[in-house]
Design an enzyme around this catalytic site. Sequence first.
Site, PDB file in Angstrom:
ATOM      1  NE  ARG A  49      -4.095   1.792   2.208  1.00 44.48           N
ATOM      2  CZ  ARG A  49      -4.406   2.895   3.194  1.00 44.48           C
ATOM      3  NH1 ARG A  49      -3.274   3.284   4.144  1.00 44.48           N
ATOM      4  NH2 ARG A  49      -5.363   3.856   3.070  1.00 44.48           N
ATOM      5  CB  ILE A  75      -5.449   5.803  -0.940  1.00 42.06           C
ATOM      6  CG1 ILE A  75      -5.500   4.349  -1.028  1.00 42.06           C
ATOM      7  CG2 ILE A  75      -4.763   6.121   0.417  1.00 42.06           C
ATOM      8  CD1 ILE A  75      -3.784   3.668  -0.990  1.00 42.06           C
ATOM      9  CB  SER A  76     -10.638   3.372   0.167  1.00 44.78           C
ATOM     10  OG  SER A  76     -11.398   3.743  -0.847  1.00 44.78           O
ATOM     11  CD  GLN A  77     -11.190   2.778   7.585  1.00 42.42           C
ATOM     12  OE1 GLN A  77     -12.199   3.387   7.458  1.00 42.42           O
ATOM     13  NE2 GLN A  77     -10.979   1.828   8.947  1.00 42.42           N
TER      14      GLN A  77
END
Length: 225
Positions: A49, A75-77
Amino acid sequence: MNPRFHANPSANGQGMTSQRARDRLVERLRSEGGIRDERVLSALRTVPRHLFIDEALASRAYEDTALPIGNSQTISQPWVVAKMTEALIEHGLPKRVLEIGTGSGYQAAVLATLGIEVFTVERIDELLRTARRRFRNLGLNLRTKHDDGRMGWPEHAPFDAIIVTAAGAALDAALLNQLADGGTLVAPVGGAMSQNLLRLRKTPEGIVQEDLGKVVFVPLVSGVL
Ligand code: SAH
């Protein structure tokens, strides 16, 4: 760890730390986040990530939090990525998936790592260019398109699954129309402050809708940039 992820020089030096940090995050997603699907946990253990965010934020990559990626987007969790991926593949691994909202490319990379053929659409050209470079560096083969994703990607429809990673007030009919029979669609639907994560399945008896709980996404916006 997949050896191809060592190919990117920016993974060096930090490599071991990152893998350890990633393993720790995944254990938290399992124990506190209730993520049970081993395929999903394994994909999150694999995808680096930290390579999907700006270097200045890389040290925070393995916190379970959304992070800015520029252009007022995030950016999504990780928990949200895990939850949506789990919901998408629970009733069988889809062969072809359409994603609306490429953003950093992280969610798309997680899906590709599961062996899924991914088609992803992003409205902001700058983000898409950066995401494409990441896919290339990681040796991931995805189909990408710079467009307003609310129209879906009709040329490649129908899709076995569709994942929308930006929030709309309602589901776009075009997307449901591009979902194959037996297919699954996961999308955050609701207002600007918070939404409900919905899962819709096209069954022989009609559309089955489930509410998977509250989430917060950046808004789905019309037009391209
Ligand atoms: N899946 C992404 C999440 C990014 S945030 C990730 O893993 O990083 C949501 C993204 O959806 C943003 O990049 C935003 O630009 C994009 N987006 C918003 N409305 C869109 C639309 N109509 N079509 C395509 N992309 C859209």
